[in-house]
Scaffold this motif. Sequence first.
Motif, mmCIF file in Angstrom:
data_model
loop_
_atom_site.group_PDB
_atom_site.id
_atom_site.type_symbol
_atom_site.label_atom_id
_atom_site.label_comp_id
_atom_site.label_asym_id
_atom_site.label_seq_id
_atom_site.Cartn_x
_atom_site.Cartn_y
_atom_site.Cartn_z
ATOM 1 N N GLN A 167 0.831 -1.206 0.000
ATOM 2 C CA GLN A 167 0.000 0.000 0.000
ATOM 3 C C GLN A 167 0.869 1.261 0.000
ATOM 4 O O GLN A 167 0.548 2.254 -0.657
ATOM 5 N N GLU A 168 1.982 1.219 0.738
ATOM 6 C CA GLU A 168 2.890 2.371 0.766
ATOM 7 C C GLU A 168 3.598 2.536 -0.573
ATOM 8 O O GLU A 168 3.854 3.665 -1.018
ATOM 9 N N SER A 187 1.173 4.264 -2.770
ATOM 10 C CA SER A 187 1.080 5.683 -2.418
ATOM 11 C C SER A 187 2.247 6.471 -3.010
ATOM 12 O O SER A 187 2.064 7.584 -3.516
ATOM 13 N N GLU A 236 1.807 7.110 -6.696
ATOM 14 C CA GLU A 236 0.916 8.239 -6.947
ATOM 15 C C GLU A 236 1.668 9.562 -6.798
ATOM 16 O O GLU A 236 1.433 10.515 -7.545
#
Length: 305
Positions: free
Chosen positions: A198-199, A202, A205
């Motif tokens: 998930q990191e 992120s 992005e």
Amino acid sequence: MENKISQLIDEVEKVILGKREVIQMTVAALLADGHVLFEDIPGVGKTLMIQTLAKTIQGKFARVQFTPDLLPSDILGVSIFNRQTHQFEFRKGPVFTTVLLADELNRTTPRTQAALLEAMSENRVTIDNVTYELSPHFFVLATQNPIEYEGTYPLPEAQLDRFLFRLTIGYPTFSDELALMLGKKRTVTKVKQIMTEQEVASLKEKVSEVFVHESVGKYALELVQASRNHQGVVLGVSPRGAVAFIRAAKAYALTEGRQYVTPEDLQKILPAVFGHRLQLKNAHGNELEAILQQIVRRVAVPVRR
């Protein structure tokens, strides 16, 4: 969040001594959703570095040793008939992973190389007219030996263009190799996880949010066009390569802790982005490095205001 990038590079460097620049470029390729081709001699730590990186990002790791008899189904997967259910069941191949080490990719046939192409460019594979999605962080790190070409199948331009960077780890320095010889054995088991998937998502992005000034964008395009107009080059960087150039520069800037791209970022990553995309007139010469330096010298650097 950007501090996590430095922590990740530090953690990998605990295993691969003295190669921080290569590690940083590899991490930049990951964040840019690119793939990396390592053109290197055996025994310099490519496999260990890739395994270590996979563990630091909580990613699943798979390794495929490419050989002349390897079939597309060996890497993509195959449908097998189940006699109990009287239905075909799909058995996933090693591409269904996060980090894939494609060892000696140029030793397999063009047919098998092409099977990996869709996975690298589309992040999915199609088997028996059924499409299967791969991991959103699917990351291919392929290797090929730059010396042994007997019995190999050189990668075509279309395949090479799918790789964001071509990197070389090279031999360690004297002091680093001495520490490697006399020190404790460095293993992946002692590596800590630095990021979750998930990191990583992120940070990807954040790469898209990195600012590129118009003058820096024009400078990047002028470098690309200079590669096409060089007298020693038959085939320069493609428009797809130009887009990859900017995307890689954004990711590299983020690994430097910045939210904007500088001309120096473009110069730093240019050899890794351009090197495998240029087709030279003297195909057997050792002129690539000189040509890349000439391209950089011939294009005026934008003045900062």
